[in-house]
Motif scaffolding. Structure first.
Motif, PDB file in Angstrom:
ATOM      1  N   PHE A  46      -1.308 -62.405 -38.047  1.00 18.11           N
ATOM      2  CA  PHE A  46      -2.272 -62.067 -36.817  1.00 18.11           C
ATOM      3  C   PHE A  46      -1.600 -62.006 -35.471  1.00 18.11           C
ATOM      4  N   VAL A  47      -0.508 -62.806 -35.298  1.00 14.53           N
ATOM      5  CA  VAL A  47       0.159 -62.621 -33.948  1.00 14.53           C
ATOM      6  C   VAL A  47       0.950 -61.215 -33.831  1.00 14.53           C
ATOM      7  N   ARG A  48       1.676 -60.777 -35.093  1.00 12.24           N
ATOM      8  CA  ARG A  48       2.274 -59.734 -35.242  1.00 12.24           C
ATOM      9  C   ARG A  48       1.364 -58.570 -34.907  1.00 12.24           C
ATOM     10  N   ARG A  49       0.326 -58.423 -35.432  1.00 17.29           N
ATOM     11  CA  ARG A  49      -0.728 -57.292 -35.338  1.00 17.29           C
ATOM     12  C   ARG A  49      -1.248 -57.388 -33.860  1.00 17.29           C
ATOM     13  N   ARG A  50      -1.636 -58.573 -33.430  1.00 15.29           N
ATOM     14  CA  ARG A  50      -2.271 -58.583 -31.996  1.00 15.29           C
ATOM     15  C   ARG A  50      -1.490 -58.228 -30.992  1.00 15.29           C
ATOM     16  N   PHE A  51      -0.310 -58.659 -30.986  1.00 15.25           N
ATOM     17  CA  PHE A  51       0.691 -58.667 -29.828  1.00 15.25           C
ATOM     18  C   PHE A  51       1.773 -57.588 -29.792  1.00 15.25           C
ATOM     19  N   PHE A  52       2.297 -57.204 -31.154  1.00 12.77           N
ATOM     20  CA  PHE A  52       3.514 -56.416 -31.264  1.00 12.77           C
ATOM     21  C   PHE A  52       3.181 -55.163 -32.113  1.00 12.77           C
ATOM     22  N   GLY A  53       2.021 -54.702 -32.442  1.00 15.56           N
ATOM     23  CA  GLY A  53       1.496 -53.552 -33.238  1.00 15.56           C
ATOM     24  C   GLY A  53       0.767 -52.621 -32.679  1.00 15.56           C
ATOM     25  N   ARG A  54       1.089 -52.494 -31.290  1.00 15.81           N
ATOM     26  CA  ARG A  54       0.367 -51.441 -30.463  1.00 15.81           C
ATOM     27  C   ARG A  54       0.643 -49.959 -30.685  1.00 15.81           C
ATOM     28  N   LYS A  55       2.050 -49.640 -30.941  1.00 17.31           N
ATOM     29  CA  LYS A  55       2.282 -48.225 -30.800  1.00 17.31           C
ATOM     30  C   LYS A  55       1.926 -47.419 -32.084  1.00 17.31           C
ATOM     31  N   ALA A  56       1.408 -46.330 -31.723  1.00 19.52           N
ATOM     32  CA  ALA A  56       1.036 -45.586 -32.981  1.00 19.52           C
ATOM     33  C   ALA A  56      -0.065 -46.160 -34.124  1.00 19.52           C
ATOM     34  N   ARG A  57      -0.866 -47.263 -33.247  1.00 22.05           N
ATOM     35  CA  ARG A  57      -1.577 -48.169 -34.082  1.00 22.05           C
ATOM     36  C   ARG A  57      -2.830 -47.427 -34.992  1.00 22.05           C
ATOM     37  N   TYR A  58      -3.164 -46.213 -34.535  1.00 16.67           N
ATOM     38  CA  TYR A  58      -4.463 -45.292 -35.094  1.00 16.67           C
ATOM     39  C   TYR A  58      -3.878 -44.451 -36.084  1.00 16.67           C
ATOM     40  N   LEU A  59      -2.592 -44.125 -36.138  1.00 19.50           N
ATOM     41  CA  LEU A  59      -1.903 -43.167 -37.069  1.00 19.50           C
ATOM     42  C   LEU A  59      -1.692 -43.855 -38.388  1.00 19.50           C
ATOM     43  N   PRO A  60      -1.880 -42.883 -39.447  1.00 22.06           N
ATOM     44  CA  PRO A  60      -1.399 -43.570 -40.816  1.00 22.06           C
ATOM     45  C   PRO A  60       0.007 -43.978 -40.725  1.00 22.06           C
ATOM     46  N   ALA A  61       0.304 -44.803 -41.655  1.00 16.72           N
ATOM     47  CA  ALA A  61       1.687 -45.433 -41.900  1.00 16.72           C
ATOM     48  C   ALA A  61       2.416 -44.181 -42.214  1.00 16.72           C
ATOM     49  N   LYS A  62       3.683 -44.390 -42.018  1.00 16.23           N
ATOM     50  CA  LYS A  62       4.831 -43.063 -42.253  1.00 16.23           C
ATOM     51  C   LYS A  62       4.781 -42.782 -43.786  1.00 16.23           C
ATOM     52  N   LYS A  63       4.658 -43.727 -44.640  1.00 13.87           N
ATOM     53  CA  LYS A  63       4.772 -43.475 -46.104  1.00 13.87           C
ATOM     54  C   LYS A  63       3.201 -42.775 -46.565  1.00 13.87           C
ATOM     55  N   VAL A  64       2.257 -43.150 -45.726  1.00 13.05           N
ATOM     56  CA  VAL A  64       0.935 -42.560 -46.124  1.00 13.05           C
ATOM     57  C   VAL A  64       1.122 -41.006 -45.846  1.00 13.05           C
ATOM     58  N   LEU A  65       1.498 -40.398 -44.592  1.00 11.23           N
ATOM     59  CA  LEU A  65       1.613 -39.201 -44.195  1.00 11.23           C
ATOM     60  C   LEU A  65       2.740 -38.428 -45.166  1.00 11.23           C
ATOM     61  N   GLU A  66       3.592 -39.178 -45.503  1.00 12.52           N
ATOM     62  CA  GLU A  66       4.808 -38.574 -46.399  1.00 12.52           C
ATOM     63  C   GLU A  66       4.315 -38.324 -47.563  1.00 12.52           C
ATOM     64  N   ALA A  67       3.352 -39.075 -48.342  1.00 10.19           N
ATOM     65  CA  ALA A  67       2.731 -39.062 -49.862  1.00 10.19           C
ATOM     66  C   ALA A  67       1.964 -37.671 -49.535  1.00 10.19           C
ATOM     67  N   GLN A  68       1.209 -37.414 -48.299  1.00 14.13           N
ATOM     68  CA  GLN A  68       0.271 -36.360 -48.166  1.00 14.13           C
ATOM     69  C   GLN A  68       1.043 -35.025 -48.317  1.00 14.13           C
ATOM     70  N   ARG A  69       2.158 -35.004 -47.512  1.00 11.15           N
ATOM     71  CA  ARG A  69       2.939 -33.873 -47.230  1.00 11.15           C
ATOM     72  C   ARG A  69       3.498 -33.641 -48.680  1.00 11.15           C
ATOM     73  N   ALA A  70       3.963 -34.644 -49.563  1.00 13.22           N
ATOM     74  CA  ALA A  70       4.651 -34.293 -50.769  1.00 13.22           C
ATOM     75  C   ALA A  70       3.554 -33.931 -51.510  1.00 13.22           C
ATOM     76  N   GLU A  71       2.478 -34.320 -51.556  1.00  8.15           N
ATOM     77  CA  GLU A  71       1.315 -33.821 -52.550  1.00  8.15           C
ATOM     78  C   GLU A  71       0.867 -32.314 -52.291  1.00  8.15           C
ATOM     79  N   TYR A  72       1.284 -31.628 -51.056  1.00 10.16           N
ATOM     80  CA  TYR A  72       0.843 -30.482 -50.743  1.00 10.16           C
ATOM     81  C   TYR A  72       2.135 -29.494 -50.784  1.00 10.16           C
ATOM     82  N   GLU A  73       3.177 -30.141 -51.013  1.00  9.25           N
ATOM     83  CA  GLU A  73       4.341 -29.247 -50.876  1.00  9.25           C
ATOM     84  C   GLU A  73       4.441 -27.923 -51.735  1.00  9.25           C
ATOM     85  N   GLY A  74       4.588 -26.848 -51.021  1.00  5.24           N
ATOM     86  CA  GLY A  74       4.469 -25.506 -51.638  1.00  5.24           C
ATOM     87  C   GLY A  74       3.184 -24.796 -51.699  1.00  5.24           C
TER      88      GLY A  74
END
Length: 626
Positions: free
Chosen positions: A35-63
């Motif tokens: 809770f403390v980590r999310r509340r006070f240290f998780g503000r940057k890029a907080r509305y974007l999907p996690a990096k691994k989620v975006l990478e998985a999408q790119r891999a799915e549609y590669e080519g």
């Protein structure tokens, strides 16, 4: 620390103790650290999907291409006009960088001769990305230029984007998948919208998000809460006539009305797919930047009313960019006001005197439901009050103890009105239009079946601006304790709202709806009877509204003791909490369609949730609502 903060700290402490008991001290400490980590240290890029989620999408549609990727093609319509190069490049980069290839970008460039760099930049990107199309057009206004961009589109769906904004990297993927999900569920897929965020320079450091409710037609009448990202079938766009130049400034608001009319509603995907740049001249900075927006929006609302056969006068709302429809009441419906009472004649006298002295609507009756009063003075007061107040009746509830549901069900037997108005005996009428305004929302074609009012504490803070299920785990009051005069989150304390429930302290309901639903459930003796009633009505297809234009004072104490101070009351309250879950399902209670899963359930102020894992993982799914 104010009262609300103390209450919140106490609730967190109770929750920590509960987790420690049920899951052990290590689990409680892990959750606390999270809770403390999310509340006070998780503000940057907080509305974007996690990096691994975006990478998985790119891999799915590669080519893959938009023709063979399996997602419906979405053609984005964007008029350009003297776009600053940095803004234009950021926008084009956000399109080129999409995780899925199902997007097409259609640009109508109306820039003047002094801004040739716009065309050069577009040509540069076209050389790298053949999914970008552009045509040079004469500047005929935002609607005409958007229609010109639509002529370039060959996608099954269209979307609207401004030239100075930025698409989230997964916007095309998420919307394409949402369309497939709707089809799999057999739900209409003609009109969808997402959440959005505001930013100044970098979308990884957003200012705030607009976390929207599911489709809410009366809320849309009061403001264009849909905005971005809106996606709709191309054939539907053509069928309704595209965007219309006479509504420039609110051309999207006008379009959304016509799309919703054609589809019968809209689907909401609660993911942040669009970043709205805040700068001088942008409507993201407020309607004051473009004053003509107000006049165009009022015309758009009036046109919608005319097309749908509704009668009302469109007026300015309480804040810029908001509007009010002053509805015409059909007929002269009679209202039966039901007021339970046990002693407390000072409260009751204040309630009755203010009601009779100030209420402008004349066709009403008042039924006081006497509930086991102990003081002889109370019965003497009843006799006196019935002489003083025309048409006042006092009926004797035969049961023992306090059961709010049973008392009001008993009072309904004596009600002759086509509307019932539940009213607490500690409510004071100040504005004479209150009952008329409640009727405006219900006594009209296509209106509400239940309507609640704005209730203030005596210190002019909000006691009730509608009920949100899931707050505190069960239900809470929207914007509670906020100072009077504010607009609330996305104007939600200042506009007529579609909601799941309103408080029984002041609730207007059609008598026919009351009877169809079976009145209040008497097994909810004290708590959640109004919430349960409204949810049963909502699930039966009836509509619940709340209006800020009917306002009263509720003299309930802000410091009233909680039920958990008394063991017997605590057991009863816990049983009623459990009954709410048993009847409606815990997941349904925690998932109010008129709230948003990215808003907190820990407070009543519409603040952002400290836990955005579902948003960041892409788990939040689309939902259609009529």
């Amino acid at each position: 620390m104010d009262q609300q903060q103390r209450k919140r700290m106490a609730q967190l402490g109770q929750y920590a103790v509960q987790v420690a008991r049920q899951e052990g001290l290590p689990a409680m400490l892990r959750r606390g650290a999270g809770f403390v980590r999310r509340r006070f240290f998780g503000r940057k890029a907080r509305y974007l999907p996690a990096k691994k989620v975006l990478e998985a999408q790119r891999a799915e549609y590669e080519g893959k291409t938009r023709e063979n990727c399996g997602l419906p093609t979405i053609s984005i319509l964007t008029p350009l006009y003297n776009t600053p190069p940095a803004y234009l490049r950021a926008f084009l980069d956000s399109f080129v960088g999409q995780t899925a290839p199902n997007g097409q970008l259609c640009l109508a460039d109306a820039s003047d001769a002094d801004h040739p760099e716009v065309g050069r930049i577009v040509a540069e990107y076209q050389a790298r990305c053949p999914r970008i199309r552009c045509r040079k057009v004469e500047n005929k206004g935002i609607a005409a230029n958007t229609n010109a961009a639509a002529l370039l589109a060959d996608g099954e769906y269209l979307a609207l984007a401004d030239h100075d904004d930025v698409l989230a990297p997964h916007a095309m993927y998420a919307m394409g998948q949402a369309i497939l999900d709707l089809r799999a569920e057999g739900k209409p897929d003609g009109f969808l919208y997402s959440d959005e965020a505001l930013f100044e320079k970098d979308i990884r450091r957003p200012l705030t998000a607009h976390f929207k409710p599911d489709f809410a037609p009366d809320y849309l009448l009061c403001c264009n809460y849909i905005c971005h990202l809106a996606v709709f079938r191309r054939e539907l766009y053509v069928g309704v006539g595209g965007e219309r130049g006479e509504y420039d400034g609110s051309q999207d608001h006008d379009l959304f009305f016509r799309l919703a009319e054609a589809v019968g509603g809209a689907a909401h995907l609660p993911q942040v797919l669009y970043y709205w740049r805040v700068h001088s001249g942008s409507t993201s900075g407020g309607a004051a930047a473009k004053p003509y927006v107000t006049a165009a929006a009022k015309r758009a609302i009036e046109a919608h009313l005319a097309r749908t056969g509704q009668q009302g006068q469109v007026e300015d709302g309480l804040f810029p960019s908001t509007y009010r429809v002053r509805w015409q009441i059909q007929g002269q419906p009679k209202v039966s006001v039901l007021i339970p009472n046990k002693d407390h004649t000072d409260d009751l006298e204040q309630c009755l005197h203010s009601l009779y002295a100030r209420t402008l609507w004349e066709n009403y009756e008042v039924i006081v439901i006497e509930n086991n009063s102990q003081q002889p003075e109370t019965f003497a007061y009843y006799k006196q009050a019935q002489r003083r107040y025309d048409g006042l009746r006092v009926v004797q509830y035969p049961g023992k103890g306090f059961n709010f549901s049973a008392i009001n069900n008993f009072g309904r037997r004596y009600a002759a009105g086509s509307y019932l108005l539940l009213l607490n005996n500690d409510v004071e009428v100040t504005d004479g239009d209150w009952m008329t305004e409640l009727l405006r929302q219900c006594a009209r074609p296509g209106g509400g079946d239940i309507c609640g009012a704005m209730l203030y504490y005596p210190d002019d803070t909000i006691q009730h601006a509608g009920v949100i299920t899931g707050l505190g785990g069960y239900a809470g009051h929207s914007h509670k304790y906020k100072q009077r005069g504010g607009s609330g989150y996305m104007f939600r304390a200042a506009t007529v709202q579609d909601l799941s429930a309103v408080t029984g302290a002041c609730m207007l309901v059609k008598a026919s709806v009351w009877d169809a639903v079976g009145g209040l459930d008497e097994r909810f003796a004290v708590a959640f009877n109004d919430v349960d009633f409204c949810l049963r009505a909502r699930d039966a297809g009836f509509r619940i509204l709340w209006t800020p234009y009917a306002w009263l004072y509720h003299h309930e104490s802000k410091s009233r003791g909680a039920d958990d101070a008394d063991p017997a009351k605590a057991r009863r309250f816990a049983a009623e909490q459990q009954r709410l879950y048993d009847r409606h399902g815990r997941e349904n209670i925690l998932d109010d369609p008129y709230y948003n899963p990215s808003l907190t359930q820990d407070r009543e102020d519409f603040s952002e949730s400290a836990d955005l894992k579902k948003l960041q993982s892409g788990q939040l799914k689309v939902r259609f609502r009529q």
